[in-house]
Design a protein around this motif. Sequence first.
Motif, mmCIF file in Angstrom:
data_model
loop_
_atom_site.group_PDB
_atom_site.id
_atom_site.type_symbol
_atom_site.label_atom_id
_atom_site.label_comp_id
_atom_site.label_asym_id
_atom_site.label_seq_id
_atom_site.Cartn_x
_atom_site.Cartn_y
_atom_site.Cartn_z
ATOM 1 N N HIS A 363 0.799 -1.203 0.065
ATOM 2 C CA HIS A 363 -0.153 0.225 0.010
ATOM 3 C C HIS A 363 0.840 1.340 0.206
ATOM 4 C CE1 HIS A 363 -2.978 -2.735 2.183
ATOM 5 N NE2 HIS A 363 -3.147 -2.805 0.848
ATOM 6 N N THR A 364 1.886 1.270 0.924
ATOM 7 C CA THR A 364 2.658 2.510 1.121
ATOM 8 C C THR A 364 3.328 2.444 -0.334
ATOM 9 O OG1 THR A 364 4.682 1.247 1.728
ATOM 10 C CG2 THR A 364 3.122 2.161 3.395
ATOM 11 N N PHE A 365 3.636 1.532 -0.880
ATOM 12 C CA PHE A 365 4.570 1.639 -2.118
ATOM 13 C C PHE A 365 3.758 2.208 -3.332
ATOM 14 C CE2 PHE A 365 6.000 -0.384 -6.132
ATOM 15 C CZ PHE A 365 7.436 0.155 -6.134
ATOM 16 N N VAL A 366 2.516 1.695 -3.311
ATOM 17 C CA VAL A 366 1.639 2.332 -4.408
ATOM 18 C C VAL A 366 1.325 3.844 -4.342
ATOM 19 C CG1 VAL A 366 -0.644 2.101 -5.315
ATOM 20 C CG2 VAL A 366 0.611 -0.115 -4.897
ATOM 21 N N ILE A 367 1.087 4.192 -3.044
ATOM 22 C CA ILE A 367 0.829 5.531 -2.933
ATOM 23 C C ILE A 367 1.928 6.351 -3.184
ATOM 24 C CG2 ILE A 367 0.230 7.274 -1.009
ATOM 25 C CD1 ILE A 367 -1.250 5.117 0.367
ATOM 26 N N THR A 368 2.997 5.739 -2.645
ATOM 27 C CA THR A 368 4.484 6.545 -3.036
ATOM 28 C C THR A 368 4.580 6.728 -4.553
ATOM 29 O OG1 THR A 368 5.311 5.744 -0.763
ATOM 30 C CG2 THR A 368 6.753 6.646 -2.338
ATOM 31 N N VAL A 369 4.476 5.680 -5.377
ATOM 32 C CA VAL A 369 4.520 5.962 -6.711
ATOM 33 C C VAL A 369 3.537 6.755 -7.245
ATOM 34 C CG1 VAL A 369 4.489 4.316 -8.811
ATOM 35 C CG2 VAL A 369 5.812 3.683 -6.792
ATOM 36 N N PHE A 371 1.942 9.393 -6.297
ATOM 37 C CA PHE A 371 2.417 10.770 -6.068
ATOM 38 C C PHE A 371 3.638 11.149 -6.910
ATOM 39 C CE2 PHE A 371 -0.555 10.612 -2.622
ATOM 40 C CZ PHE A 371 -1.241 11.793 -2.717
ATOM 41 N N GLN A 372 4.705 10.427 -6.738
ATOM 42 C CA GLN A 372 5.823 10.610 -7.531
ATOM 43 C C GLN A 372 5.692 10.714 -8.732
ATOM 44 O OE1 GLN A 372 9.034 7.775 -6.194
ATOM 45 N NE2 GLN A 372 9.457 9.094 -4.359
ATOM 46 N N LEU A 373 4.917 9.865 -9.521
ATOM 47 C CA LEU A 373 4.512 9.847 -10.869
ATOM 48 C C LEU A 373 4.151 11.292 -11.286
ATOM 49 C CD1 LEU A 373 3.010 6.433 -12.194
ATOM 50 C CD2 LEU A 373 5.147 7.631 -12.738
ATOM 51 N N ALA A 374 3.152 11.891 -10.486
ATOM 52 C CA ALA A 374 2.604 13.203 -10.824
ATOM 53 C C ALA A 374 3.638 14.135 -10.991
ATOM 54 C CB ALA A 374 1.702 13.501 -9.873
ATOM 55 N N ILE A 375 4.644 14.084 -10.220
ATOM 56 C CA ILE A 375 5.872 14.880 -10.057
ATOM 57 C C ILE A 375 6.645 14.716 -11.165
ATOM 58 C CG2 ILE A 375 7.886 15.786 -8.661
ATOM 59 C CD1 ILE A 375 6.185 14.603 -6.144
ATOM 60 N N LEU A 376 7.015 13.474 -11.464
ATOM 61 C CA LEU A 376 7.858 13.190 -12.401
ATOM 62 C C LEU A 376 7.467 13.349 -13.978
ATOM 63 C CD1 LEU A 376 9.281 9.802 -10.965
ATOM 64 C CD2 LEU A 376 10.075 12.032 -11.009
ATOM 65 N N VAL A 377 6.009 13.325 -14.138
ATOM 66 C CA VAL A 377 5.537 13.714 -15.420
ATOM 67 C C VAL A 377 5.878 15.330 -15.584
ATOM 68 C CG1 VAL A 377 3.443 14.110 -16.602
ATOM 69 C CG2 VAL A 377 3.741 11.769 -15.685
ATOM 70 N N LYS A 378 5.690 15.992 -14.521
ATOM 71 C CA LYS A 378 5.945 17.299 -14.568
ATOM 72 C C LYS A 378 7.272 17.679 -14.957
ATOM 73 C CE LYS A 378 5.448 21.822 -13.972
ATOM 74 N NZ LYS A 378 4.393 22.814 -14.570
ATOM 75 N N TRP A 397 10.284 13.939 -0.454
ATOM 76 C CA TRP A 397 9.079 14.287 0.500
ATOM 77 C C TRP A 397 8.040 13.344 0.461
ATOM 78 C CZ3 TRP A 397 8.551 20.281 1.272
ATOM 79 C CH2 TRP A 397 7.850 20.627 2.186
ATOM 80 N N THR A 398 7.691 12.918 -0.827
ATOM 81 C CA THR A 398 6.831 11.950 -0.924
ATOM 82 C C THR A 398 7.397 10.551 -0.342
ATOM 83 O OG1 THR A 398 6.517 12.761 -3.250
ATOM 84 C CG2 THR A 398 5.437 10.622 -2.850
ATOM 85 N N SER A 399 8.495 10.025 -0.625
ATOM 86 C CA SER A 399 8.909 9.022 0.221
ATOM 87 C C SER A 399 8.782 9.122 1.780
ATOM 88 C CB SER A 399 10.444 8.644 -0.222
ATOM 89 O OG SER A 399 10.433 8.415 -1.544
ATOM 90 N N PHE A 400 9.153 10.293 2.454
ATOM 91 C CA PHE A 400 9.364 10.365 3.738
ATOM 92 C C PHE A 400 7.843 10.243 4.286
ATOM 93 C CE2 PHE A 400 8.772 13.173 7.390
ATOM 94 C CZ PHE A 400 9.681 12.854 8.133
ATOM 95 N N LEU A 401 6.860 10.906 3.540
ATOM 96 C CA LEU A 401 5.371 11.026 3.969
ATOM 97 C C LEU A 401 4.834 9.683 3.848
ATOM 98 C CD1 LEU A 401 3.910 14.184 2.865
ATOM 99 C CD2 LEU A 401 4.701 13.690 4.943
ATOM 100 N N PHE A 402 5.011 8.833 2.765
ATOM 101 C CA PHE A 402 4.161 7.879 2.684
ATOM 102 C C PHE A 402 4.838 6.335 2.673
ATOM 103 C CE2 PHE A 402 2.293 11.249 0.471
ATOM 104 C CZ PHE A 402 1.098 11.351 1.097
ATOM 105 N N GLY A 403 6.273 6.529 2.966
ATOM 106 C CA GLY A 403 7.166 5.112 2.936
ATOM 107 C C GLY A 403 6.768 4.383 3.878
#
Lengths: 585, 592
Positions: A363-369, A371-378, A397-403
């Motif tokens: 679960h944590t992995f999916v959430i992290t990925v 949010f990160q995807l949105a940032i990486l697309v940008k 930050w994403t990893s810290f919050l949801f890892g």
Amino acid sequence: MSLESQKDALRRRASATFHSVKPDASSQDTALPADGDSSMPPKQTRWFTWNVTRADWDILIVSTVIKLLLYPSYRSTDFEVHRNWLAITHSLPISQWYHDTTSEWTLDYPPFFAYFEKLLSVPAYFIDPKIVDLQNLNYDSWSVIAYQRTSVIVTELVLATALLRFIPGSVDPSIQRIISATLFLHPGFLIVDHMHFQYNGFMFGILLWSILMARNGNKLASGILFAVLLNFKHIYMYLAPAYFVYLLRAFCLTPGGQVEIKNFLALANAVIGVFIASLGPFAIMGQIPQLLSRLFPFTRGLNHAYWAANFWALVTAVDRVLLRYIQFTGANISVDPAGVASSSRGLVGDTVFAVLPQIKPIHTFVITVFFQLAILVKLWRNPSVKSFLTALTLCGWTSFLFGWHVHEKAVLLILVPLSLLAAERHAYFRTYLIASVAGIFGLFPLIFTPAESVVKVVYSAIWIAGVYGLLSRRVYEYPKSLVYVIIDLCEKAYLAGFIPLLAFVSLMSLRNHRISAAASASSASGSRGHAGSPSGAASGGMEFLPLMVTSVYCSIGLIWAYLRLGSIYLFEESEYQGQLRTIQS
Amino acid sequence: MHKRGMRDWVVPSIVAFAVLLKVCIGVGSYSGEATPPMYGDYEAQRHWMELTQHLPFRQWYTYDLQYWGLDYPPLTAYHSWLCGFIGSLIDPSWFALDTSRGIETPSSKLFMRMTVLVSDLLIYIPALILFTRTFLPSPTRSSRSRSFALLTLLLQPALILVDNGHFQFNSIMLGFTILALCAFARDKDELGAVAFVAALGFKQMSLYYAPAIGSYLVAKCLWLPAPANVRLFTRLALVTGASFGILFLPFFLPPLASSPLDILNPISRIFPFSRGLFEDKVANWWCASNVVIKWRRIAGDGEAGRRWLVRASAGLTALGFLPAVVGLVKAGWGLRVREPSVKKADRDIHEPKPLEVSSTPTTDPPPFISLLTYALLSSSASFFLFSFQVHEKTILLPLLPLTLLMSAATPESAPWKWGCLVNNVAVFSMWPLLRRDGLAVPYVALTVLWDRVVGYNPFGVRAGVGVVEVLGLVVHLAAIGLHLLELVIPAPARYPDLFPVLNVLICTPVFGLAWLWSLKCGVEVGWALGGYSSSSSSSPSIRDSKSESQQQHSGFEPIEEVATGSGAQWGEDTARRRNVGGPDSGVGDGVW
């Protein structure tokens, strides 16, 4: 010049801080303090002259003096961990490094760090052979304290030099100078490195060198340095997605989308080379699975012993509150008995939810990925240096919050790159301020001994005041609408809330001190077995409360600041990035 | 606009930085940490908080004297009581009678460290700020020179190491002394007397300053015109007597004390004349000369020999501070006011007022106030060098006036040079003590930091420099050599005290020379003052040369600052320059 236009000019200057001036060899060599100092006319040797290099030396001396005074301060078990690694790398052959279990603090950093410890162990042996004696567990004589603490101070010079080099190429060197100084004096480093004991200054020094290379246009070197860093400490994988996308888009592809085959091969070969240098010896010995099992122990729980101030701390706290609510009202909701046990244990052991559904690593992995995807697309669309730095920050930050099983110390992964953006404009500065205050306060529970607690609070307060005093006016903007005014007020209230929080935490620790003192007095005066346990349990529960409140309060700030920076980056950035877009290619 | 906003934050930032350093050094060890059964100065202070908490006044100076009996004057006892009272509110076990002996929990240690820090913040630091405002006043001196002075004084390594490291409360005593000095300079002599009584009542060591302060007040009485001087003298006598009376009240007033003779208990504890000439190795005349002349053998053993030594030391001490006392009294007599209005006009050079407005001279301090700081230095240095029963920490007393002089002087001036050198040497002279306390690292760190802050580099000797620089170079090389030697070679079994004795032999000459230098300055400033007053105000050329010599030798001369700052500062400087040597520049100019 009117006040308004002056402010406007300031703002414009500030918004371009990170905009890179094309690097040229001459501007790079002006920052080294030694050169500047010796060429200074002797007339200017008074302490007050705002001479560039003299001020740098002052900062170095002042911070070193403070660190020296903290030599005898509290050290966590990480101190013994690193001492044990000195012993392992010194007294065992390389094939045994990742197998040894003499101490419970086994080697669990990547090979470059092991090589680094091997290097450190050579002088250590000459200073005091007992330091590198594998059987000499929990050795804490003056020699080993002085040696290890000194090694932290010395290796932190990597950070210092990187920060100095940031100044000459920046658009507004005077602001970059302030940012560099605040980063070098960051309370996070003081708390985690110089009291708690780790080598973050050194590690972040490498990271900043890598970012500096990216800013100066040398993306190959940036990539290599980051690969090196990953092989020092694998926690920097939190940042790896941003690096990957940035280097792929901005270095390996042309702006039009064609593959730059030469660049690609150069980068790929270099990174593979770094990994071979690091992992090669262990691959030959067939130890890669053993090494990986040391680096990634997946048997740990969702939260670290003390909850890092992230999203899961908030969720866990909600679960605890719901449980109390159910226990009080007797509402008909199914409660997981393991969760009840987990909540009464306070900080010890894995977190099991009593009311909310359990969280699994996936679960944590999916959430992290996600949010990160949105940032990486940008980032893919806008691979400028500043965009890269923002994405880097947000990735960490994403990893810290949801890892899964995040350490509180990982907050430095946010605070350090974010600092470089602090003076971009007011919105960034605000984000930086909230994140820094919440992040540093979230580090406070690492240091719990009385004398050191005063040091951490005084130092951090001075640092925050300094940062605010030096930077806030340079980036100030009037709130644009009523919504902004309300947000502004809420944020101020949130920041002001740290003062009562600090008072609450201090009073609670004082109270716990009195309870434990009374308990020990009563147990000393007679019935030892009986009197000790109930009061111990009572104080145990209350010991947990300030930590939980701290985690939750800090996590609110960090989540809010994350949303703030994320929305600026995803939705607002283009309005403000006119200048920076031009250097996309 | 921006700069002005920042300027308000300079003093708070300096104080915050000093507090941070003190908090950091507080993390480390202290005198007698984990060394039962007697521990050290830390335990002594804690023990006093404990016994004043639980015992009636009459037992304060008599209770179990073998275990750190109270031997400081009553104000220390009251201060201990207050600290113990607050501490007991937090955790009574820290100060439980007898059972708390040697308690060293992390929280009790933090509380003890905080008592020093809070005392600093309440007395010493405000006193320093007052000093910078009094002796470096706003129109003549820039705020930058005030900040520099404050930083110099606050970061003084010797005091931080002893108070916040080793553990003592010297800063309270020194703070009261500074307050007294400021009160005198602001012409509030009675207040100054009370402050100095407070200093005396906190630590008897401040008697080292008494000759200077006493003779200053005598000189002041001589200086004033007829009716005012008697009035001042009476008031001073009454105020001083009353403050001492109040201070010792609980120790002779029958309901509290069993009989008025109980006053002898604190007195005999405060002045222990039954001890030896010197205890540890101290960088003073007796200890240094003892290497060659074995004083105890010459004086002979027993009571007679001891008494001889006491007399010899008292005589030498008196001889040591006599020139300063004479200088002050002579200045007071020589400058005594006959025509107040003329003096007044001379002093008010910046805002010349019409003569009829000038008030009586009592609203301004006398011109010989500039002698007082030198006299404080001469007197305390003489006590340190020649008196009986001196501790190495006592160097803090001469260090205070010297650092005050230094902080108010321009860099590279004589007081600055002596201040830098003697401060470093003073820290070095305490090295054996600091090493015992486990304060080796702070010793190096704080000394380097302070030298950096004041801009002192003993090794940057260029061609054509003065004697002080050469002396500084030699002494620093010797000190570093001694440290290296100590690091490499253990002390030989025949001479276990070899390194402390060498330390004494390096330090004593410097302290002796600093004492002589202070006498010389006193004479020079006194001569300039006296010479001016005796010459009539007719020959400007003489007066110019006098005021020049005054500028060189009085500690508080204005700085000709390089105009790097704001326009306002530059304006100040030009204004000063215009005034220097102008027809109106007078004696008081240097100070006021």
